[in-house]
Design a protein around this motif. Structure first.
Motif, PDB file in Angstrom:
ATOM      1  N   GLN A   5       0.827  -1.200   0.000  1.00 47.39           N
ATOM      2  CA  GLN A   5       0.000   0.000   0.000  1.00 47.39           C
ATOM      3  C   GLN A   5       0.864   1.253   0.000  1.00 47.39           C
ATOM      4  N   ASP A  75      -4.987  -1.877  -4.804  1.00 49.37           N
ATOM      5  CA  ASP A  75      -4.073  -1.077  -3.989  1.00 49.37           C
ATOM      6  C   ASP A  75      -3.474   0.076  -4.779  1.00 49.37           C
ATOM      7  N   GLU A  82      -6.107   7.322  -0.854  1.00 53.02           N
ATOM      8  CA  GLU A  82      -5.891   7.517   0.580  1.00 53.02           C
ATOM      9  C   GLU A  82      -4.968   8.694   0.859  1.00 53.02           C
ATOM     10  N   ARG A 240     -12.131   0.763   1.985  1.00 55.74           N
ATOM     11  CA  ARG A 240     -11.038   0.674   2.954  1.00 55.74           C
ATOM     12  C   ARG A 240     -11.401   1.504   4.179  1.00 55.74           C
TER      13      ARG A 240
END
Length: 252
Positions: A5, A75, A82, A240
């Motif tokens: 990640q 990912d 993210e 997530r």
């Protein structure tokens, strides 16, 4: 956090650029060549089976084609997302947007968030990953943005002739070409933009097709208005992290 990640996250400089300008051109591919080739084939399948739909109307294909979740939940994508909106991530939508040679219509200047007004309590953590299925350049109608306009709030809109554009409303403020950053992308490369930024695209007058796959994500810290008519049948998915906004997420 797992190394797999971490390696997909944006740099500090890239994150700051996105925060300041509302977009980012990464200059690199999103998926490895083999994975991208499979996605390309999936798109071609959708295009060939579109029936009466226009080539630019292949919206939310993941609702019916579960193969796309291999990409939407990858990912490579979620690490980048993210970096911009935090660890709590939901999938808002995806869309194959294809401008066919010579006939692909222009996309009016707009903010995505304006068309979703009232559906979230805020739009400060909604991001679109725009993946170039075909090479995207100015001559075949690549997307352009007006940097910094994600900080301006909703624009005023007026009706336009929908026969020459992909929809029939557009911001009333004139957009000058010298203020636009055009997203010219190699095949397989990607860009990022804030849902609040003003963006659009010219018609495709070239002999080359232009297709993008938009993957749109929101922080699940935001709260979906479950009473809004547009949200009644719209499916959103957990990607997530935690569902801190207590949203009606679908867990795969």
């Amino acid at each position: 956090m797992a190394i797999t990640q971490q390696k997909h996250h944006l740099s500090t400089e890239e994150k700051q650029f996105y925060t300041d300008n509302g977009y980012l051109l990464t200059g690199r591919p999103l998926f490895e060549k083999k994975a991208f080739g499979t996605l390309y084939d999936i798109f071609e399948e959708h295009l060939n089976n579109k029936g009466a739909l226009g080539a630019d109307q292949l919206d939310v294909p993941h609702f019916k084609d579960k193969r796309l979740f291999d990409y939407l939940m990858a990912d490579e994508v979620l690490g980048v997302v993210e970096s911009l909106i935090g660890p709590n991530i939901g999938l808002w939508s995806s869309h194959f947007i294809c401008k066919e040679p010579k006939v692909g219509k222009r996309t009016p200047w707009h903010e995505d968030s304006a068309y979703w007004e009232g559906r979230f309590d805020s739009f400060d953590k909604v991001v679109t990953v725009w993946l170039a299925i075909d090479p995207s350049f100015k001559e075949n109608g690549c997307m352009g943005v007006v940097p910094g306009t994600h900080k301006n709030g909703f624009s005023e809109y007026g009706e336009i002739d929908g026969r020459t554009a992909t929809f029939d409303t557009e911001i009333k403020t004139e957009v000058k070409d010298e203020d636009v950053v055009w997203f010219e992308l190699e095949q397989g490369h990607y860009s990022l933009h804030d849902s609040r930024i003003i963006h659009g695209a010219n018609a495709n007058d070239s002999a080359h097709r232009r297709t993008g796959y938009t993957m749109r994500y929101f922080s699940t810290d935001l709260i979906l208005n479950q009473d809004h008519p547009g949200n009644k049948s719209h499916k959103i998915y957990h990607c997530r992290g935690a569902n801190t906004g207590n949203n009606p997420l679908i867990y795969l």
